[in-house]
Design an enzyme around this catalytic site. Structure first.
Site, PDB file in Angstrom:
ATOM      1  N   GLY A  17      42.611  33.686  38.728  1.00  0.00           N
ATOM      2  CA  GLY A  17      43.328  34.785  39.172  1.00  0.00           C
ATOM      3  C   GLY A  17      43.008  36.714  39.158  1.00  0.00           C
ATOM      4  N   THR A  19      42.137  38.746  38.035  1.00  0.00           N
ATOM      5  CA  THR A  19      40.818  39.588  37.194  1.00  0.00           C
ATOM      6  C   THR A  19      40.121  38.100  36.739  1.00  0.00           C
ATOM      7  OG1 THR A  19      42.165  39.223  35.341  1.00  0.00           O
ATOM      8  CG2 THR A  19      41.968  41.020  35.910  1.00  0.00           C
ATOM      9  N   VAL A  22      39.386  30.793  35.790  1.00  0.00           N
ATOM     10  CA  VAL A  22      38.988  29.703  34.733  1.00  0.00           C
ATOM     11  C   VAL A  22      38.082  28.680  34.874  1.00  0.00           C
ATOM     12  CG1 VAL A  22      40.536  28.069  33.596  1.00  0.00           C
ATOM     13  CG2 VAL A  22      41.364  30.455  33.865  1.00  0.00           C
ATOM     14  N   LYS A  37      37.051  31.128  30.269  1.00  0.00           N
ATOM     15  CA  LYS A  37      37.594  32.228  31.679  1.00  0.00           C
ATOM     16  C   LYS A  37      37.075  33.413  31.445  1.00  0.00           C
ATOM     17  CE  LYS A  37      41.873  35.665  31.492  1.00  0.00           C
ATOM     18  NZ  LYS A  37      42.540  36.224  31.038  1.00  0.00           N
ATOM     19  N   ASP A 133      54.079  40.301  27.860  1.00  0.00           N
ATOM     20  CA  ASP A 133      53.883  39.331  28.543  1.00  0.00           C
ATOM     21  C   ASP A 133      54.496  37.749  28.952  1.00  0.00           C
ATOM     22  OD1 ASP A 133      53.960  39.065  32.044  1.00  0.00           O
ATOM     23  OD2 ASP A 133      51.912  39.076  32.036  1.00  0.00           O
TER      24      ASP A 133
END
Length: 440
Positions: A17, A19, A22, A37, A133
């Site tokens: 992703g 940031t 995984v 993560k 979110d």
């Protein structure tokens, strides 16, 4: 390896992703697979990003719920990169399900997903955490090892807010299509009912196959969330049972106080609706359906949509915008980032004329501001704006410049017909603007 005494071994990377990455791993202590993560190496030296990641780990450690992905451990690896170890989940996230199977699913499945998501939010809210979110990509349909039905688990507390401590970044975050009005305005205080609005958006989509707030760009979507009278489920799904129409309408109320008071109440309402629709239970006698809203041709509203100049201090520029608009009787509504809107109501076309005067005054006082001005029939007080007004206004604001000398106040063709006697309208149909007044 990561973890104390090499507890966790790393296998293949399964996701990446903005940031973090995984990685599938293995917990030597419990003898089970895990998801690890890990913050990207180039971001591990950024204090803000690192603090946010470590806060996600702290928040995850506080939650124990069947409907929130389980926390296992967290720490700093040998490369000084923060990591978070979570339970390994088999299945798919809801975004993948929607992409491969279509947004609309069966009523039973939609209600099951929404109710279990509400129970996950309940666990967060009881711990003082607002997710901020809630969207398909953050709901995972986990398949149990015994082959039973899926279990919905909330993912990703990366932008969650902890009411027990200060928000470390002060940034309004989320995904535009699923934001609550308070998020789309950029409010600093975002409470649990914001998550319930987002869940209502998701339920609307699952039941009807359509998003309640759609647009050509993020600005138009945010404007609809903040300004539009909330769409009815029955408008997108004419066969919607009244109990579901009312449930979704309550979740999508623009005023947080008009929504469900808690995730528990919303989960119970979803279960009650399920029994009515799928089991034939008697519907409640007090189903509260919003009234049908019809724009008034006798009362028009003028609406200014604007993007404040990038070169300006946004706080000072917003204050100036508000002062000028309010001098003409406008009501100013901020939008996330540098967006802003102002609504001018009045008898006949009075609101539109005051809006036009305000827009012309704004461009004189704000170098580089971009504005559009549109009009339409007024809805009842407090109901919001029609989708048509918002779409025409945001489309005019975002259209490419016709030429370098185009006046900065853009209007649509319908608004031009009402203004052309008193204002200098320039341009061709589809790319019209006003430069000033005639004879004033």
């Amino acid at each position: 390896m990561v973890g104390s005494a090499d507890r966790f071994t790393l296998a293949e990377r399964v996701g990446i992703g903005a940031t973090a990455e995984v990685i599938r791993g293995f917990d030597q202590e419990r003898r089970v697979p895990v998801a690890i993560k890990r913050l990207h190496e180039h971001l591990s030296v950024d204090p803000l990003t690192r603090d946010r990641f470590e806060r996600e780990a702290r928040l995850s450690a506080r939650i124990t719920s069947e409907h929130v992905v389980g926390y296992v451990a967290s720490g700093i690896d040998a490369d000084d990169r923060p990591y978070l170890v979570l339970e390994w989940l088999e299945g798919e996230d809801l975004a993948h399900r929607i992409r491969t199977s279509g947004a609309q699913c069966g009523t039973a499945e939609a209600l099951t997903i929404a109710r279990q998501a509400a129970l996950g939010l309940l666990a967060l809210h009881e711990a003082g955490i607002v997710h901020r979110d809630v969207k398909p990509g953050n709901l995972f349909l986990a398949l149990p090892p015994d082959g039973g039905p899926f279990v919905v688990k909330l993912l990703d507390l990366g932008v969650a807010h902890d009411s027990a401590s200060e928000n470390v970044d002060g940034v309004a975050l989320g995904t535009p299509f699923y934001m609550s009005p308070e998020q789309a305005r950029g409010d600093t205080e975002i409470g649990p009912r914001s998550d319930l609005f987002s869940l209502g958006v998701l339920l609307f989509e699952l039941l009807s196959g359509k998003r309640p707030f759609a647009g050509d760009d993020a600005f138009s979507v945010l404007a609809k969330i903040v300004l539009q009278a909330p769409p009815r489920l029955s408008n997108a799904w004419p066969e919607a049972p009244p109990v579901l129409d009312a449930l979704v309408a309550r979740a999508l109320a623009r005023d947080p106080e008009a929504r469900f008071s808690s995730a528990r109440e919303m989960a119970d309402a979803i279960e009650a609706a399920r029994r009515v629709v799928l089991e034939g239970a008697a519907p409640p006698e007090d189903i509260a359906l919003p009234p049908a809203l019809v724009p008034s041709d006798d009362h028009l509203v003028g609406v200014i949509f604007g993007r404040l100049p990038l070169s300006s201090n946004v706080g000072r520029t917003r204050a100036l915008f508000q002062r000028v608009a309010e001098q003409q009787g406008g009501v100013v509504i901020p939008l996330l980032g540098r967006g802003v809107a102002a609504i001018f109501a009045g008898e006949c076309a009075d609101g539109l004329l005051r809006a036009a005067d305000a827009a012309l005054d704004l461009v004189k006082q704000m170098t580089g501001v971009r504005l559009s001005l549109v009009t339409g029939g007024a809805l009842p007080s407090g109901a919001g704006l029609s989708a048509s007004v918002i779409e025409r206004g945001t489309r005019a604001l975002e259209r490419p410049r016709a030429d370098v000398n185009e006046p900065p106040v853009r209007i649509d063709d319908a608004t031009a017909q009402l203004l052309e006697e008193q204002y200098a309208v320039e341009g061709a149909p589809g790319s019209l603007s006003i430069r000033g007044t005639r004879g004033r």
